[in-house]
Motif scaffolding. Sequence first.
Motif, short mmCIF file in Angstrom:
data_model
loop_
_atom_site.label_atom_id
_atom_site.label_comp_id
_atom_site.label_asym_id
_atom_site.label_seq_id
_atom_site.Cartn_x
_atom_site.Cartn_y
_atom_site.Cartn_z
N PRO A 1 0.82 -1.21 0.00
CA PRO A 1 0.00 0.00 0.00
C PRO A 1 0.86 1.26 0.00
N ALA B 1 -2.59 4.25 1.79
CA ALA B 1 -3.76 4.22 0.93
C ALA B 1 -4.56 2.95 1.20
N GLY B 2 -5.87 3.07 1.21
CA GLY B 2 -6.73 1.90 1.34
C GLY B 2 -6.96 1.40 2.75
N GLU B 3 -6.42 2.08 3.77
CA GLU B 3 -6.64 1.63 5.15
C GLU B 3 -7.38 2.70 5.94
N ASP C 1 -7.19 11.59 -1.88
CA ASP C 1 -6.38 10.41 -1.60
C ASP C 1 -6.55 9.98 -0.14
N ARG D 1 -14.25 3.80 1.41
CA ARG D 1 -12.87 3.33 1.33
C ARG D 1 -12.73 2.19 0.34
N ASP D 2 -13.65 1.23 0.41
CA ASP D 2 -13.58 0.06 -0.46
C ASP D 2 -13.72 0.48 -1.93
N ARG D 3 -14.61 1.43 -2.19
CA ARG D 3 -14.88 1.85 -3.56
C ARG D 3 -13.74 2.68 -4.12
N ARG D 4 -13.25 3.61 -3.32
CA ARG D 4 -12.25 4.58 -3.81
C ARG D 4 -10.80 4.17 -3.51
N GLN D 5 -10.62 3.25 -2.57
CA GLN D 5 -9.30 2.84 -2.11
C GLN D 5 -8.47 4.03 -1.60
N CYS D 6 -9.16 4.99 -1.01
CA CYS D 6 -8.48 6.11 -0.37
C CYS D 6 -8.11 5.71 1.05
N ASP E 1 -9.34 -0.46 10.49
CA ASP E 1 -8.32 -1.49 10.30
C ASP E 1 -7.26 -1.42 11.40
#
Length: 230
Positions: A9, A37-39, A148, A175-180, A197
């Motif tokens: 990530p 990113a993504g967490e 972001d 978060r899941d959709r955008r992976q921000c 997380d």
Amino acid sequence: MMADGGLVPRPLITAQGLCVAYGAEPVLDRIDLTIHAGEIVTVIGPNGSGKTTLVRALMGLVAPGSGTVERAAALTIGYVPQTLVVDATLPLTVRRFLALGTTAEDGDMRSALDEVGIGGGMDQPVQTLSGGQMRRVLLARALLRDPDLLVLDEPTSGVDFTGQAELYDLIRRIRDRRQCGVLLISHNLHLVMAATDRVVCLNHHICCEGLPDSVSRNPAYLDLFGPGAA
């Protein structure tokens, strides 16, 4: 690359040895923290523990006394404050509020409102919104920046218990959709247990850090919040 071939990530913000003081009063002491990113990372702590100062320092709004904060190149941050007071006499619709300080068009604003679950309210005065609706409008405004990193200060402030669970579920879906990346501030670990997380327990320094369940059983967390916190 990770050992299993997956992508590591992307780090969005990294603080190392971060210290902040207001006059002679130390607020943050040697903070080491990375947001990827993504967490979803939640900072918890009692009132006066430095949560808001930490977030402001990570965003570049407070200069560190020592230590460093590095941000990814061209990092875009969407921020949702804990409180926002709108003058009751101000003729401000949701559309005009979302457009303040942006170049967003109606289609962008409708898409953002749909994403947060309150489409169709563009012409409603913001003063007539419920607490939960206003939190969603603030979130929609942050999403217009295509961030972001989303920074949410007590995102369920003024929202009833059912609405709190719905908002945290919405944040997780975004978060899941955008992976921000998502950085939350909360005073209550158990409100965000299912939606985060990683938890950072702060009391001017990082007392403990890790998965929500492990933090809830950590002696440092229990010392800070009392045995009833378990």
